[in-house]
Design an enzyme around this catalytic site. Structure first.
Site, PDB file in Angstrom:
ATOM      1  N   ALA A   1       0.848  -1.193   0.000  1.00  0.00           N
ATOM      2  CA  ALA A   1       0.000   0.000   0.000  1.00  0.00           C
ATOM      3  C   ALA A   1       0.884   1.244   0.000  1.00  0.00           C
ATOM      4  CB  ALA A   1      -0.889  -0.005   1.239  1.00  0.00           C
TER       5      ALA A   1
ATOM      6  N   TYR B   1      -9.678   1.425   4.860  1.00  0.00           N
ATOM      7  CA  TYR B   1      -8.999   2.650   4.434  1.00  0.00           C
ATOM      8  C   TYR B   1      -9.968   3.519   3.624  1.00  0.00           C
ATOM      9  CZ  TYR B   1      -5.047   0.231   6.393  1.00  0.00           C
ATOM     10  OH  TYR B   1      -4.225  -0.433   7.268  1.00  0.00           O
TER      11      TYR B   1
HETATM   12  C1  LIG Z   1       3.100  -7.710   6.912  1.00  0.00           C
HETATM   13  C2  LIG Z   1       1.789  -7.522   6.214  1.00  0.00           C
HETATM   14  C3  LIG Z   1       1.531  -6.335   5.563  1.00  0.00           C
HETATM   15  C4  LIG Z   1       0.330  -6.152   4.865  1.00  0.00           C
HETATM   16  N1  LIG Z   1       0.151  -5.003   4.140  1.00  0.00           N
HETATM   17  C5  LIG Z   1      -0.911  -4.920   3.288  1.00  0.00           C
HETATM   18  C6  LIG Z   1      -0.990  -3.880   2.334  1.00  0.00           C
HETATM   19  O1  LIG Z   1      -0.090  -3.070   2.167  1.00  0.00           O
HETATM   20  N2  LIG Z   1      -2.110  -3.812   1.563  1.00  0.00           N
HETATM   21  C7  LIG Z   1      -3.109  -4.741   1.664  1.00  0.00           C
HETATM   22  O2  LIG Z   1      -4.103  -4.643   0.944  1.00  0.00           O
HETATM   23  N3  LIG Z   1      -3.017  -5.764   2.534  1.00  0.00           N
HETATM   24  C8  LIG Z   1      -1.927  -5.891   3.312  1.00  0.00           C
HETATM   25  N4  LIG Z   1      -1.797  -6.979   4.122  1.00  0.00           N
HETATM   26  C9  LIG Z   1      -2.794  -8.057   4.031  1.00  0.00           C
HETATM   27  C10 LIG Z   1      -2.316  -9.122   3.053  1.00  0.00           C
HETATM   28  O3  LIG Z   1      -2.130  -8.608   1.744  1.00  0.00           O
HETATM   29  C11 LIG Z   1      -3.293 -10.302   3.014  1.00  0.00           C
HETATM   30  O4  LIG Z   1      -4.499  -9.881   2.462  1.00  0.00           O
HETATM   31  C12 LIG Z   1      -3.531 -10.907   4.380  1.00  0.00           C
HETATM   32  O5  LIG Z   1      -2.318 -11.019   5.119  1.00  0.00           O
HETATM   33  C13 LIG Z   1      -4.156 -12.296   4.271  1.00  0.00           C
HETATM   34  O6  LIG Z   1      -3.336 -13.133   3.492  1.00  0.00           O
HETATM   35  P1  LIG Z   1      -2.322 -14.229   4.124  1.00  0.00           P
HETATM   36  O7  LIG Z   1      -3.153 -15.104   5.002  1.00  0.00           O
HETATM   37  O8  LIG Z   1      -1.761 -14.939   2.924  1.00  0.00           O
HETATM   38  O9  LIG Z   1      -1.286 -13.505   4.914  1.00  0.00           O
HETATM   39  C14 LIG Z   1      -0.636  -7.170   4.855  1.00  0.00           C
HETATM   40  C15 LIG Z   1      -0.382  -8.357   5.548  1.00  0.00           C
HETATM   41  C16 LIG Z   1       0.827  -8.551   6.189  1.00  0.00           C
HETATM   42  C17 LIG Z   1       1.086  -9.875   6.873  1.00  0.00           C
END
Ligand SMILES: Cc1cc2nc3c(=O)[nH]c(=O)nc-3n(C[C@H](O)[C@H](O)[C@H](O)COP(=O)(O)O)c2cc1C
Length: 381
Positions: free
Chosen positions: A59, A186
């Protein structure tokens, strides 16, 4: 039969070599919005050669005050643009053939001006250089959070223009895709959800009004992003609470986005207000993606606790989504794609410098040719 996960995917004008996406992940490591040659370089490098078809950069604030924390990336100045272009170009030199890079453009709205997650992720106090936040309505995210200022007509125009200007900078910086952040509570999600949007003008009230600002942003950005680049949106499938945004609202949003020329939607959920539990369990958002895909026909990405290769394969082979995004599983293991390919009987190229790994551990793996990496030291020799 070859694994569907490793078949190419057409995403608007782009062809991705496979259906695995590195989800956007905030790193809180930027210098006044600028990517740097220490953290971002290593972070992007590992995903550039991960074998994922699309890598989406975290983001990125379209204005300085739209960042979540002091460490979030931005694309609101010439310095940010130059740093982004420099680091992207370094990552591209390492990328496996066919890997594409996208960037998520965001405005944190009433969830801006908070401390780093490892410092609690709470609103910045007076000694921590906080800044005023904005939102559709002057309602804080939770008790003890900053009360945002409701955006007036001039504020709406400013934010819309900031999205468009940041998209132009992303184009100039060399990205292949732009993704608009319309989820996680957001700013754009705040306009969509009746829980955060209590406006009485044409931007609030019935769904058609709540869609208005995010769609204006999407239209403006589509015009700024050339047809050779893909445009997507991360949308929310549900607010997980009675009276909030629903998956049927998400279907309507996805249809409207598709009509504007948005090429894909990633379906996430939650985050609109403090204290609403999210029932996170393996694949907990996949059925939301499936509903959006079925109801709107837009290319759809599923995300959320997708952690193993067979699970990912079932999601795309079963038609619940066109692609999957992984965040934590790829942070944990940036070689996830190599291992998934081996498990599912697919072949994936290895950088020539790492050829001995493939020869010893994954004899069926394909080796990239040295001239696939003409800009790497030694590789073209
Ligand atoms: C360290 C971290 C940073 C994240 N930053 C963003 C982001 O910048 N934008 C966003 O849409 N989601 C962000 N997320 C959410 C992830 O993109 C994702 O949707 C969420 O972690 C679920 O997926 P996962 O189970 O594979 O981790 C972030 C997640 C993590 C763990």
């Amino acid at each position: 039969m070859s694994a569907r996960l490793f078949t190419p995917l057409r995403l608007g004008p782009l062809e991705l070599p496979n259906r695995i996406v590195v989800a956007p992940m905030c790193q809180y490591s930027a210098d006044d919005g600028c990517a740097n040659p220490v953290w971002h370089r290593q972070h992007w490098a590992q995903f550039a050669m991960s074998g994922a078809g699309l890598v989406v950069v975290e983001a990125t604030g379209v204005e300085r005050s739209g960042r979540i924390t002091h460490g979030c990336l931005g694309l609101y100045s010439d310095a940010c643009e130059a740093a982004m272009a420099r680091e992207l170009s370094a990552a591209k030199r390492l990328a496996l053939p066919g890997t594409r890079f996208g960037i998520q453009l965001a405005h944190a709205g009433r969830k801006a001006s908070v401390s780093y997650p490892w410092q609690g992720g709470k609103p910045l106090g007076p000694g921590a250089d906080p800044w005023p936040t904005v939102a559709p309505s002057a309602i804080p995210f939770d008790s003890e959070w900053h009360t945002p200022t409701a955006l007036d007509a001039a504020g709406l125009a400013r934010v819309r223009d900031a999205f468009v200007a940041a998209a132009r900078r992303a184009v100039a910086g060399g990205f292949d895709a732009v993704e608009l952040h319309m989820a996680h509570g957001y700013l754009l999600h705040e306009f969509l959800s009746p829980l955060a949007n209590r406006r009485s003008d044409s931007y609030g009230g019935p769904l058609a009004n709540r869609l208005r600002f995010p769609l204006e942003v999407a239209r403006g950005v589509r015009e700024a992003v050339p047809a050779r680049m893909a445009l997507g949106a991360r949308i929310t499938g549900t607010d997980w609470v009675e009276g909030g945004w629903t998956v049927e609202d998400a279907v309507i949003l996805a249809k409207e986005l598709k009509a504007i020329g948005v090429d894909f939607a990633c379906v996430s959920s939650g985050g609109i207000h403090g204290g609403i539990p999210v029932p996170a369990q393996p694949g907990y958002q996949v059925s939301l993606a499936a509903r959006v895909r079925e109801g709107s026909g837009i290319a759809t990405r599923a995300v959320g606790l997708i952690v193993d290769a067979e699970q990912a394969e079932r999601i795309v082979a079963g038609g619940q989504a066109d692609m999957v995004a992984l965040a934590r599983a790829l942070l944990d293991n940036p070689r996830w794609v190599w291992h998934a390919a081996d498990r599912l009987g697919a072949k994936i190229g290895y950088p020539p410098q790492y050829a001995r790994v493939a020869a010893a551990l994954w004899p069926g793996a394909k080796l990239a040719r040295p001239d696939d990496f003409p800009s790497l030291p030694q590789a073209a020799k």
